[in-house]
Design a protein around this motif. Sequence first.
Motif, PDB file in Angstrom:
ATOM      1  N   ALA A  19     -26.226 -15.621 -23.958  1.00 20.27           N
ATOM      2  CA  ALA A  19     -26.003 -15.886 -25.334  1.00 20.27           C
ATOM      3  C   ALA A  19     -26.375 -14.931 -26.338  1.00 20.27           C
ATOM      4  O   ALA A  19     -26.391 -14.764 -27.533  1.00 20.27           O
ATOM      5  N   GLU A  20     -27.398 -14.281 -25.880  1.00 17.15           N
ATOM      6  CA  GLU A  20     -28.229 -13.205 -26.646  1.00 17.15           C
ATOM      7  C   GLU A  20     -27.185 -11.959 -26.798  1.00 17.15           C
ATOM      8  O   GLU A  20     -27.230 -10.992 -27.806  1.00 17.15           O
ATOM      9  N   LEU A  21     -26.259 -11.763 -26.078  1.00 17.44           N
ATOM     10  CA  LEU A  21     -25.476 -10.648 -25.849  1.00 17.44           C
ATOM     11  C   LEU A  21     -23.956 -10.971 -26.722  1.00 17.44           C
ATOM     12  O   LEU A  21     -23.261  -9.906 -26.720  1.00 17.44           O
ATOM     13  N   VAL A  47     -19.520  -7.196 -19.371  1.00 15.37           N
ATOM     14  CA  VAL A  47     -20.334  -7.964 -18.748  1.00 15.37           C
ATOM     15  C   VAL A  47     -19.461  -8.792 -17.696  1.00 15.37           C
ATOM     16  O   VAL A  47     -18.627  -9.635 -17.807  1.00 15.37           O
ATOM     17  N   ALA A  48     -20.281  -8.665 -16.419  1.00 13.13           N
ATOM     18  CA  ALA A  48     -19.589  -9.128 -15.104  1.00 13.13           C
ATOM     19  C   ALA A  48     -20.722 -10.493 -14.780  1.00 13.13           C
ATOM     20  O   ALA A  48     -21.898 -10.067 -15.132  1.00 13.13           O
ATOM     21  N   THR A  49     -20.211 -11.433 -14.561  1.00 11.89           N
ATOM     22  CA  THR A  49     -21.281 -12.385 -14.180  1.00 11.89           C
ATOM     23  C   THR A  49     -20.903 -13.456 -12.827  1.00 11.89           C
ATOM     24  O   THR A  49     -19.403 -13.520 -12.905  1.00 11.89           O
ATOM     25  N   ILE A  50     -21.565 -14.067 -12.423  1.00 14.08           N
ATOM     26  CA  ILE A  50     -21.089 -14.917 -11.342  1.00 14.08           C
ATOM     27  C   ILE A  50     -21.701 -16.526 -11.785  1.00 14.08           C
ATOM     28  O   ILE A  50     -21.172 -17.479 -11.196  1.00 14.08           O
ATOM     29  N   GLY A  51     -21.912 -16.461 -12.876  1.00 16.70           N
ATOM     30  CA  GLY A  51     -22.507 -17.884 -13.623  1.00 16.70           C
ATOM     31  C   GLY A  51     -21.657 -18.483 -14.532  1.00 16.70           C
ATOM     32  O   GLY A  51     -20.950 -17.848 -15.601  1.00 16.70           O
ATOM     33  N   LEU A  52     -21.296 -19.715 -14.294  1.00 14.63           N
ATOM     34  CA  LEU A  52     -20.277 -20.487 -15.428  1.00 14.63           C
ATOM     35  C   LEU A  52     -20.883 -20.676 -16.598  1.00 14.63           C
ATOM     36  O   LEU A  52     -20.245 -20.666 -17.657  1.00 14.63           O
ATOM     37  N   THR A  53     -22.297 -20.816 -16.902  1.00 16.29           N
ATOM     38  CA  THR A  53     -23.007 -21.032 -18.093  1.00 16.29           C
ATOM     39  C   THR A  53     -22.833 -19.668 -18.952  1.00 16.29           C
ATOM     40  O   THR A  53     -22.755 -19.617 -20.215  1.00 16.29           O
ATOM     41  N   SER A  54     -23.166 -18.610 -18.191  1.00 11.58           N
ATOM     42  CA  SER A  54     -23.092 -17.116 -18.827  1.00 11.58           C
ATOM     43  C   SER A  54     -21.395 -16.964 -19.281  1.00 11.58           C
ATOM     44  O   SER A  54     -21.190 -16.716 -20.389  1.00 11.58           O
ATOM     45  N   GLU A 101     -15.970 -16.574 -26.171  1.00 15.30           N
ATOM     46  CA  GLU A 101     -15.374 -16.225 -27.695  1.00 15.30           C
ATOM     47  C   GLU A 101     -16.083 -14.880 -28.001  1.00 15.30           C
ATOM     48  O   GLU A 101     -15.941 -14.501 -29.240  1.00 15.30           O
ATOM     49  N   ALA A 102     -16.818 -14.130 -27.280  1.00 17.51           N
ATOM     50  CA  ALA A 102     -17.416 -12.935 -27.789  1.00 17.51           C
ATOM     51  C   ALA A 102     -16.404 -11.788 -27.700  1.00 17.51           C
ATOM     52  O   ALA A 102     -15.951 -11.406 -26.778  1.00 17.51           O
ATOM     53  N   GLU A 103     -15.764 -11.523 -28.937  1.00 16.42           N
ATOM     54  CA  GLU A 103     -14.611 -10.647 -29.196  1.00 16.42           C
ATOM     55  C   GLU A 103     -14.860  -9.264 -28.912  1.00 16.42           C
ATOM     56  O   GLU A 103     -14.035  -8.526 -28.304  1.00 16.42           O
TER      57      GLU A 103
END
Length: 270
Positions: free
Chosen positions: A111-113, A121-128, A134-136
């Motif tokens: 959320a900060e990013l 940004v690569a992630t394994i987390g659904l919340t991330s 919507e981060a364009e």
Amino acid sequence: MARLRSEHRRNEIARLAASHGLTSVEELSARFGVTASTIRRDLALLTAQGKLARTYGGALSLEPHPEASLRQRLGEAHEAKQAIAAWAATQVVPGENVVLDGGSTNAALAAELKDFRGLSVATIGLTSLEALTEAEGIEVILLGGRLRTVSQSFVGPVTEAALERMTFDRAFIGADGVRADRGICEKDLEQTRLKELMMSRADHVYVLAHGAKLGVAPFHAWAVMPARWTLVTDDSATPEQLRPFEAAGVEVVVVDVVDLAPEGLEDTGA
């Protein structure tokens, strides 16, 4: 507000007893900034509720230590996680490739990013993933695999295969517990294997863990740490908790947590 803060303190005491085993009145008094008599009242109430067994000078958990769901974790140590995430975001430079582990603190970091530009940004987390949908200005990569519903994150050989084809400037790793002598503690070996792989693919490794997770071992699966890494924790961590990490040569960052309680309201120990 005082009642809510007291209930939160008692919940933390029960959780600490489950992870640490034996917890002293003096240690709890120092940790929570209340008197020993307030802690004794807390212990008496938790004992009456069947959550603790009283011992001389402390308490022993009577409950098994199941893995908390992500929904449960989102409500724990909220201010500390927000402060840790805010500091972690200051380390990220536009143009970098970063990887986010699962968990509630990394969700706060995502959320900060979200307003960054030129970031991958690569992630394994659904919340991330949800935080970055919507981060364009961010290229978002979901490292899919087998979904662990309890943690809302992906693990397994498919996730590992994707990671083995990538490198990162920074890796931000969560933990159920972290010890200087053993590494990161998790529920199962698939999680620890994945954390080791994420850390091995990054130039800079940060473990995001609020004070209650330091020095604890709720489970029996461990991720071995790289030669150099940074522990990012909050100001609830005691000198005794931090000393083993500092002695092991770990870079330790302690962030200040802003008290979000309205001014003029103090914990009466009720």
